[in-house]
Scaffold this active site. Sequence first.
Site, PDB file in Angstrom:
ATOM      1  CB  SER A 150      -0.815  -0.010   1.335  1.00 41.89           C
ATOM      2  OG  SER A 150      -2.055   0.858   0.998  1.00 41.89           O
ATOM      3  CG  ASP A 226      -7.248  -3.334  -2.643  1.00 38.91           C
ATOM      4  OD1 ASP A 226      -7.862  -2.372  -1.895  1.00 38.91           O
ATOM      5  OD2 ASP A 226      -5.958  -3.650  -2.222  1.00 38.91           O
ATOM      6  CG  HIS A 259      -5.442  -2.802   0.908  1.00 34.93           C
ATOM      7  ND1 HIS A 259      -4.794  -2.410  -0.197  1.00 34.93           N
ATOM      8  CD2 HIS A 259      -5.161  -1.990   1.935  1.00 34.93           C
ATOM      9  CE1 HIS A 259      -3.994  -1.336  -0.073  1.00 34.93           C
ATOM     10  NE2 HIS A 259      -4.000  -1.066   1.243  1.00 34.93           N
TER      11      HIS A 259
END
EC number: 3.1.2.12
Length: 282
Positions: A150, A226, A259
Amino acid sequence: MDLTNVSQAKVFNGWHKQYQHTSSVLHCDMRFAIFLPPHASAAQPVPVLYWLSGLTCTDENFMQKAAAFQKAAELGIAIVAPDTSPRGEAVPDDVDQSYDFGLGAGFYLNATQEPWKTHYQMYSYVVDELPGLIEANFPVTSKRSVAGHSMGGHGALTIGIKNPEKYASISAFSPICHPSIVPWGEKAFRHYLGEDKALWKEYDAVELIKAHNVTTPILVDQGDADGFLDDQLKPETLQQAAKENNVPLELRIQPGYDHSYFFIQTFINDHLAFHASQLLND
């Protein structure tokens, strides 16, 4: 340089250890974690994978949730995970205490704006100060790779692209690929770097690919379930830039994955093997 062992635990015949030290770059005390595989010694130093975590994380998230140690022990690779921002009472935070800016959200850049620039120098910390500390105090070589998730995927991409002589390979899970055009990146860049968008490009993987001759191999995994995919991550922009500039990028879209660290656990062995193919190739 001061280095205090905070904790340690044996795992897969190697060692996971946490340390605290005073950072001269960040002007605060910092903590990092290191995994050393079983055979790491002064006589047999090992290469290092630097892992950069995402928003709200510390050195603990990857080390405790990624299930990376068995494969790293097998391959003979050390892993170092720094914190995601400077810490301490003197370090400024977002006035609204938002999760996506300030403490826990250093974005792996060198801030130029007040009040952030005194402490928020995570780029220099990750690229220069921390590796110097690791290489001076642990049985490792100067061969490095970089990976992240991320916000940390953004960090891994930008740091690896800008420093090809220092990193043999780059990988990322769910990276913020084009931060200049998404809410997370725009907010952070505006506060840390000001309104000069030319400076933003220095910390944007898509823009860096356009400006640099990138030959470092890159592996990116992205889950198609995600929740941040369309608004914040935009891997298609990275893929397009890589294609147009002949960058050795492999982007894998993984169906059904989100995620979370469950996603990272599933594919971390692939990433470790990918880095090993570069780090252990004499």
